[in-house]
Motif scaffolding. Structure first.
Motif, PDB file in Angstrom:
ATOM      1  N   VAL A 176      47.636  43.029  41.853  1.00  0.00           N
ATOM      2  CA  VAL A 176      46.405  43.700  42.260  1.00  0.00           C
ATOM      3  C   VAL A 176      45.520  42.752  43.052  1.00  0.00           C
ATOM      4  N   ILE A 177      45.048  43.228  44.164  1.00  0.00           N
ATOM      5  CA  ILE A 177      44.084  42.483  44.967  1.00  0.00           C
ATOM      6  C   ILE A 177      42.716  42.768  44.372  1.00  0.00           C
ATOM      7  N   THR A 178      41.964  41.718  44.088  1.00  0.00           N
ATOM      8  CA  THR A 178      40.673  41.866  43.415  1.00  0.00           C
ATOM      9  C   THR A 178      39.575  41.151  44.185  1.00  0.00           C
ATOM     10  N   ALA A 179      38.364  41.361  43.718  1.00  0.00           N
ATOM     11  CA  ALA A 179      37.193  40.647  44.230  1.00  0.00           C
ATOM     12  C   ALA A 179      36.388  40.176  43.029  1.00  0.00           C
ATOM     13  N   GLU A 180      35.607  39.147  43.246  1.00  0.00           N
ATOM     14  CA  GLU A 180      34.677  38.668  42.228  1.00  0.00           C
ATOM     15  C   GLU A 180      33.296  39.236  42.546  1.00  0.00           C
TER      16      GLU A 180
END
Length: 126
Positions: free
Chosen positions: A76-80
């Motif tokens: 999964v590509i995520t962001a903070e």
């Protein structure tokens, strides 16, 4: 500007051992195209999207009673939560996806979608 300012905090998650039927029911009722999959510690373990579910279900012998882990994306590509809007927008575009789960201290706190980014752009156009 950080994505926390445009983040959709009303994210719904599902457990990997919940059924595909349950995931579709939630997504249809809440008008979502996808949602994060979490473990018992609420840590992200995958992402499920309707298009993947439908591709799975059209194959003979695949049923909606299967656990969601059979169809979820595990990478999964995520962001903070504190990342810059431009950086996250670029990640969405380069990855050719429409939404990214947003994490804070390894827990899902929201989701950023293309719609959030377009709304931000339109609001700040003047």
């Amino acid at each position: 500007m950080e994505i926390s300012s445009i983040l959709n905090y009303s994210v719904k998650t599902i457990a990997a051992d919940d059924t595909i039927h349950k995931a579709l029911e939630i997504m249809n009722n809440m008008n979502f195209n996808g949602m994060p999959v979490v473990n018992s510690d609420d840590q992200l373990v995958g992402m499920v999207v309707k298009s993947d579910v439908y591709r799975f279900l059209i194959q003979q012998g695949h049923f909606d009673s299967y656990p969601i882990e059979r169809v979820m994306s595990k990478s999964v590509i995520t962001a903070e939560v504190n990342e810059d809007i431009g950086v996250v927008a670029k990640r969405l575009r380069e990855s050719n996806i429409v939404a990214i789960p947003v994490l804070e201290n390894a827990k899902v706190v929201g989701i950023i979608s293309l719609e959030n980014l377009v709304d931000y752009y339109l609001k700040n156009q003047s």
